[in-house]
Design a protein around this motif. Structure first.
Motif, PDB file in Angstrom:
ATOM      1  N   ALA A  70       2.394 -73.290  14.132  1.00 15.26           N
ATOM      2  CA  ALA A  70       3.806 -72.161  15.000  1.00 15.26           C
ATOM      3  C   ALA A  70       4.814 -72.001  13.206  1.00 15.26           C
ATOM      4  O   ALA A  70       4.528 -70.325  13.014  1.00 15.26           O
ATOM      5  CB  ALA A  70       4.398 -72.685  15.382  1.00 15.26           C
ATOM      6  N   PHE A  71       4.103 -72.993  11.933  1.00 20.97           N
ATOM      7  CA  PHE A  71       5.289 -72.748  10.275  1.00 20.97           C
ATOM      8  C   PHE A  71       3.921 -71.928   9.942  1.00 20.97           C
ATOM      9  O   PHE A  71       4.405 -70.991   8.620  1.00 20.97           O
ATOM     10  CB  PHE A  71       5.126 -74.304  10.053  1.00 20.97           C
ATOM     11  N   TRP A  72       2.822 -71.999   9.843  1.00 26.67           N
ATOM     12  CA  TRP A  72       1.546 -71.487   9.446  1.00 26.67           C
ATOM     13  C   TRP A  72       1.817 -70.095  10.083  1.00 26.67           C
ATOM     14  O   TRP A  72       1.576 -68.550   9.279  1.00 26.67           O
ATOM     15  CB  TRP A  72       0.424 -71.492   9.299  1.00 26.67           C
ATOM     16  N   ILE A  73       2.232 -69.615  11.342  1.00 28.09           N
ATOM     17  CA  ILE A  73       2.148 -67.747  11.528  1.00 28.09           C
ATOM     18  C   ILE A  73       3.529 -67.437  11.512  1.00 28.09           C
ATOM     19  O   ILE A  73       3.633 -66.217  10.970  1.00 28.09           O
ATOM     20  CB  ILE A  73       2.340 -67.971  13.421  1.00 28.09           C
ATOM     21  N   LEU A  74       4.674 -68.367  11.014  1.00 31.15           N
ATOM     22  CA  LEU A  74       5.825 -67.756  10.610  1.00 31.15           C
ATOM     23  C   LEU A  74       6.221 -67.458   9.318  1.00 31.15           C
ATOM     24  O   LEU A  74       6.574 -66.432   8.991  1.00 31.15           O
ATOM     25  CB  LEU A  74       7.177 -69.033  11.026  1.00 31.15           C
ATOM     26  N   ASP A  75       4.678 -68.544   8.578  1.00 31.80           N
ATOM     27  CA  ASP A  75       4.939 -67.996   6.863  1.00 31.80           C
ATOM     28  C   ASP A  75       3.481 -66.859   6.755  1.00 31.80           C
ATOM     29  O   ASP A  75       4.553 -65.861   6.339  1.00 31.80           O
ATOM     30  CB  ASP A  75       4.066 -68.938   6.815  1.00 31.80           C
ATOM     31  N   GLU A  76       3.157 -66.984   7.521  1.00 33.26           N
ATOM     32  CA  GLU A  76       2.531 -65.540   7.432  1.00 33.26           C
ATOM     33  C   GLU A  76       3.320 -64.272   7.590  1.00 33.26           C
ATOM     34  O   GLU A  76       2.673 -62.683   7.454  1.00 33.26           O
ATOM     35  CB  GLU A  76       0.681 -65.411   8.925  1.00 33.26           C
ATOM     36  N   LEU A 138       8.136 -75.303   4.360  1.00 33.59           N
ATOM     37  CA  LEU A 138       8.925 -75.771   3.850  1.00 33.59           C
ATOM     38  C   LEU A 138       9.848 -76.174   2.814  1.00 33.59           C
ATOM     39  O   LEU A 138      10.796 -75.161   2.196  1.00 33.59           O
ATOM     40  CB  LEU A 138      10.068 -77.018   5.132  1.00 33.59           C
ATOM     41  N   HIS A 139       9.020 -76.103   2.280  1.00 34.24           N
ATOM     42  CA  HIS A 139       9.824 -76.180   0.803  1.00 34.24           C
ATOM     43  C   HIS A 139       9.289 -74.574  -0.745  1.00 34.24           C
ATOM     44  O   HIS A 139       9.858 -74.447  -1.071  1.00 34.24           O
ATOM     45  CB  HIS A 139       8.998 -77.244  -0.140  1.00 34.24           C
ATOM     46  N   LYS A 140       8.205 -74.479   0.780  1.00 35.19           N
ATOM     47  CA  LYS A 140       7.758 -73.269  -0.136  1.00 35.19           C
ATOM     48  C   LYS A 140       9.077 -71.843   0.221  1.00 35.19           C
ATOM     49  O   LYS A 140       9.124 -70.968  -0.423  1.00 35.19           O
ATOM     50  CB  LYS A 140       6.159 -72.656   0.892  1.00 35.19           C
ATOM     51  N   LEU A 148      13.274 -82.378   5.903  1.00 34.26           N
ATOM     52  CA  LEU A 148      12.823 -82.372   4.377  1.00 34.26           C
ATOM     53  C   LEU A 148      12.801 -83.479   3.217  1.00 34.26           C
ATOM     54  O   LEU A 148      11.544 -83.605   3.230  1.00 34.26           O
ATOM     55  CB  LEU A 148      13.131 -81.038   4.046  1.00 34.26           C
ATOM     56  N   ALA A 149      13.933 -83.900   3.557  1.00 37.19           N
ATOM     57  CA  ALA A 149      13.635 -85.071   2.897  1.00 37.19           C
ATOM     58  C   ALA A 149      13.227 -86.137   2.761  1.00 37.19           C
ATOM     59  O   ALA A 149      12.617 -86.675   1.810  1.00 37.19           O
ATOM     60  CB  ALA A 149      15.227 -84.846   2.097  1.00 37.19           C
ATOM     61  N   VAL A 180       5.230 -78.130  -2.981  1.00 39.18           N
ATOM     62  CA  VAL A 180       5.897 -79.137  -3.375  1.00 39.18           C
ATOM     63  C   VAL A 180       6.651 -77.811  -4.769  1.00 39.18           C
ATOM     64  O   VAL A 180       6.090 -77.896  -5.889  1.00 39.18           O
ATOM     65  CB  VAL A 180       5.480 -80.616  -3.702  1.00 39.18           C
ATOM     66  N   PRO A 181       8.343 -78.439  -4.778  1.00 37.57           N
ATOM     67  CA  PRO A 181       8.460 -78.254  -6.340  1.00 37.57           C
ATOM     68  C   PRO A 181       8.911 -78.488  -7.049  1.00 37.57           C
ATOM     69  O   PRO A 181       8.884 -77.932  -7.968  1.00 37.57           O
ATOM     70  CB  PRO A 181      10.148 -77.724  -5.916  1.00 37.57           C
TER      71      PRO A 181
END
Length: 284
Positions: A70-76, A138-140, A148-149, A180-181
């Motif tokens: 799901a996150f990869w789809i949301l990313d694209e 999530l960092h991206k 996340l932490a 990651v930042p």
């Protein structure tokens, strides 16, 4: 027909609705919102995802790995502002183990039809697959959520202990270190692990079976110097050549029930087109 037209025909004949809509949104000017509408149908009230969004997990219940898909789809779609993201983070918080990561798969998988490799202990530990990829994405997108932490600390700790690795773990590590930042830390760990990561990669494009190729690790150009341009070019040539006569790309991993071949092929067809576009290999 060109590569996009052939892929579109394949998806129309064989692809899931979500993958047909992903193609339309990414390559035909279609509606991003329609993709999100369908993706919401895979999300459960606990914030996790199920319902065979990951085709080898056929059950309705939530599992960690479908959250990554799901996150990869949301990313694209550049859609990390969707409420689905924070709801998924709440779900991840609820399944996080004492070591700070989420398991590869939860014991509830035993209640559902699934690929035979989805096995787990009664009390599985956190795993870099999929914790590292989830945290990296999530960092991206600069998402703020307490999970996340916790997950980031787990990833740094677990990566620091890695000496040798496996392909899926290596891919998760690359995703995390690429996104990651803290670039100084990421580059130091990457330098330490580069050879171990490369040991999991099939550099010969003709490697048979369930091989993991450079473009699986770098579906778009990386910040990290993992592959030379010559290696990437050879694999991009092979990727173009691998499009089937019916227009799709098929998985090179085991197919345990007939339906998943087309479900995976539809998902992968959109994924491979994204890779070709990221490297300037699509016409026009």
């Amino acid at each position: 027909m060109d590569v996009l037209d052939r892929a579109e025909t394949y998806l129309q004949l064989h692809g899931r609705l979500i993958d047909r809509l992903r193609f339309a949104a990414l390559f035909r000017g279609g509606s991003r919102e329609r993709v999100l509408d369908v993706l919401r149908c895979y999300q459960n009230t606990d914030g996790g995802f199920g319902h065979a969004l990951e085709p080898d997990l056929r059950g309705a219940g939530s599992q960690p790995e479908p959250v990554e898909i799901a996150f990869w789809i949301l990313d694209e779609l550049a859609a990390f502002d969707s409420p689905m993201v924070l709801a998924a983070c709440d779900y991840l918080s609820g399944i996080t183990t004492g070591d700070g990561g989420v398991p590869f798969v939860l014991p509830s998988v035993r209640d559902d039809p699934r690929g035979p490799w989805w096995q787990t202990d009664d009390d599985p530990p956190g795993n870099l697959v999929p914790t590292a990829s989830l945290a990296g994405l999530l960092h991206k997108h600069a998402i703020s959520h307490p999970w996340l932490a916790t997950a980031t600390g787990f990833c740094w700790s677990r990566i620091a202990a890695v000496q040798e690795t496996s392909p899926y773990e290596a891919r998760a590590i690359v995703t995390f270190l690429n996104l990651v930042p803290d670039r100084e830390w990421a580059e130091a760990e990457f330098a330490r692990l580069r050879e171990a990561i490369l040991a999991t990669v099939a550099l010969d494009p003709d490697t048979p079976g369930e091989a993991h190729f450079p473009l699986d690790f770098a579906p778009e150009p990386l910040r990290l110097p993992l592959f030379t341009q010559g290696v990437l070019d050879a694999h991009l040539d092979a990727l173009v050549a691998a499009q089937s006569t019916d227009g799709g790309w098929s998985p090179n991993f085991p197919i345990w029930t007939p339906l998943v071949k087309h479900e995976w092929s539809g998902y992968l067809t959109v994924h491979q087109l994204k890779t070709l576009r990221a490297y300037g290999r699509l016409p026009g």
